[in-house]
Design a protein around this motif. Structure first.
Motif, short mmCIF file in Angstrom:
data_model
loop_
_atom_site.label_atom_id
_atom_site.label_comp_id
_atom_site.label_asym_id
_atom_site.label_seq_id
_atom_site.Cartn_x
_atom_site.Cartn_y
_atom_site.Cartn_z
N MET A 13 39.97 28.63 35.37
CA MET A 13 41.11 29.55 35.49
C MET A 13 42.38 28.80 35.84
N THR A 14 42.27 27.76 36.66
CA THR A 14 43.45 26.94 36.98
C THR A 14 44.07 26.38 35.71
N GLY A 15 43.22 25.84 34.83
CA GLY A 15 43.72 25.30 33.57
C GLY A 15 44.32 26.37 32.68
N LEU A 16 43.65 27.52 32.60
CA LEU A 16 44.15 28.61 31.78
C LEU A 16 45.52 29.07 32.24
N VAL A 17 45.68 29.27 33.54
CA VAL A 17 46.96 29.76 34.08
C VAL A 17 48.04 28.68 33.94
N ALA A 18 47.70 27.43 34.23
CA ALA A 18 48.69 26.36 34.09
C ALA A 18 49.21 26.30 32.66
N ASN A 19 48.33 26.49 31.69
CA ASN A 19 48.75 26.51 30.29
C ASN A 19 49.71 27.66 30.00
N ARG A 116 32.97 36.81 30.84
CA ARG A 116 34.21 37.28 30.22
C ARG A 116 35.23 36.14 30.10
N LEU A 117 35.32 35.32 31.15
CA LEU A 117 36.24 34.19 31.11
C LEU A 117 35.81 33.20 30.02
N ALA A 118 34.53 32.89 29.95
CA ALA A 118 34.04 31.96 28.93
C ALA A 118 34.32 32.49 27.52
N THR A 119 34.12 33.78 27.32
CA THR A 119 34.38 34.38 26.02
C THR A 119 35.84 34.25 25.64
N TYR A 120 36.73 34.49 26.60
CA TYR A 120 38.16 34.36 26.33
C TYR A 120 38.53 32.92 25.98
N LEU A 121 37.96 31.97 26.71
CA LEU A 121 38.27 30.57 26.43
C LEU A 121 37.79 30.17 25.04
N VAL A 122 36.60 30.61 24.65
CA VAL A 122 36.08 30.29 23.31
C VAL A 122 36.99 30.86 22.24
N ASN A 123 37.43 32.09 22.42
CA ASN A 123 38.18 32.79 21.38
C ASN A 123 39.68 32.47 21.37
N LYS A 124 40.25 32.17 22.54
CA LYS A 124 41.71 32.07 22.64
C LYS A 124 42.22 30.72 23.15
N LYS A 125 41.43 30.01 23.94
CA LYS A 125 41.91 28.79 24.57
C LYS A 125 40.86 27.68 24.44
N SER A 126 40.40 27.47 23.23
CA SER A 126 39.31 26.52 23.02
C SER A 126 39.70 25.10 23.40
N ALA A 171 29.10 26.10 50.55
CA ALA A 171 28.98 27.56 50.46
C ALA A 171 28.44 28.00 49.11
N ALA A 172 28.83 27.32 48.04
CA ALA A 172 28.48 27.76 46.68
C ALA A 172 27.19 27.14 46.17
N SER A 173 26.74 26.01 46.78
CA SER A 173 25.68 25.18 46.20
C SER A 173 26.15 24.73 44.82
N ASP A 174 25.23 24.54 43.87
CA ASP A 174 25.63 24.11 42.52
C ASP A 174 26.05 25.31 41.68
N THR A 175 27.12 25.15 40.93
CA THR A 175 27.58 26.20 40.01
C THR A 175 27.91 25.56 38.67
N MET A 176 27.82 26.36 37.62
CA MET A 176 28.24 25.86 36.31
C MET A 176 28.43 27.00 35.33
N VAL A 177 29.47 26.88 34.52
CA VAL A 177 29.65 27.68 33.31
C VAL A 177 29.54 26.72 32.13
N SER A 178 28.59 26.97 31.23
CA SER A 178 28.41 26.14 30.04
C SER A 178 28.53 27.00 28.80
N VAL A 179 29.22 26.50 27.79
CA VAL A 179 29.21 27.10 26.47
C VAL A 179 28.43 26.16 25.57
N LEU A 180 27.32 26.64 25.01
CA LEU A 180 26.41 25.85 24.21
C LEU A 180 26.35 26.38 22.79
#
Length: 212
Positions: A13-19, A116-126, A171-180
């Motif tokens: 989201m930081t990258g998306l907003v900065a763009n 939802r964020l991943a879908t938007y990045l794939v479609n609009k901000k690849s 607090a979060a332990s390991d997290t990841m969003v992957s588009v495969l």
């Protein structure tokens, strides 16, 4: 859907907003030691970069200091407002951002919202996903100094990795969003695999990918 801390997955989201709100040709000064891995906090020599070049340490290296430098350049309060407003516009109703880096345990979301964020990045901000899967990149300061950026994102032994973001805090332990990418007959399908609160994001991402 359970709300959980998301750590450096925040930086998508930081990258998306900065763009959206900062021109890539703007110049931002950062401390040279912030680009080291691990960081050299004693090296405070100022180095100036184009905002567009700082996306590489932000998204490939998951650099917390660069995230904060980008937010500070715009104004932290306004930048965070944009992050949360953008989340609302994407119908990420259970998501809250408290900082630009993901260090805060108050950066929370759900697997559904991050889909939802991943879908938007794939479609609009690849291009953001393209950066997150770049193996390595040399960026150059205004004075010509070069800095090698290495990628920390790609999950081990997964199908073709089209992009995403890893994170880890206590607090979060390991997290990841992957588009495969998966082959389905003649077609290629994109699938988002989202892991929160994991003890091993690479293992869990691979197990989910194998199941798919």
């Amino acid at each position: 859907q359970a709300e959980r801390p998301i750590a450096s997955v925040t930086k998508l989201m930081t990258g998306l907003v900065a763009n959206e709100i900062i021109s890539f040709d703007r110049r931002v000064s950062v401390q040279e030691g912030e680009l080291s891995n691990p960081q050299d906090i004693a090296n405070t020599a100022p180095k100036t970069f184009l905002v567009g070049d700082l996306f590489y340490p932000l998204l490939m290296q998951s650099n917390n200091s660069i995230a904060e430098s980008i937010a500070t350049y715009y104004g932290k309060r306004g930048f965070l407002q944009w992050m949360n407003t953008t989340a609302q516009s994407l119908d990420m109703a259970s998501t809250t951002y408290a900082d630009a880096s993901g260090i805060s345990p108050n950066n929370i979301s759900t697997t559904e919202d991050l889909f939802r964020l991943a879908t938007y990045l794939v479609n609009k901000k690849s291009f953001i996903l393209n950066i997150t899967r770049t193996p390595n990149k040399t960026i150059y300061a205004e004075d010509g100094s070069g800095y090698q950026i290495e990628n920390v994102n790609a999950p081990a032994d997964a199908p073709p990795f089209d992009g995403g973001k890893v994170g880890h805090t206590t607090a979060a332990s390991d997290t990841m969003v992957s588009v495969l990418s998966f082959k389905a007959g003649e077609d290629t399908r994109h699938v988002a695999v989202i892991v929160l609160g994991s003890n091993d994001q690479a293992r869990d991402t691979k197990q989910l990918a194998d199941w798919i």
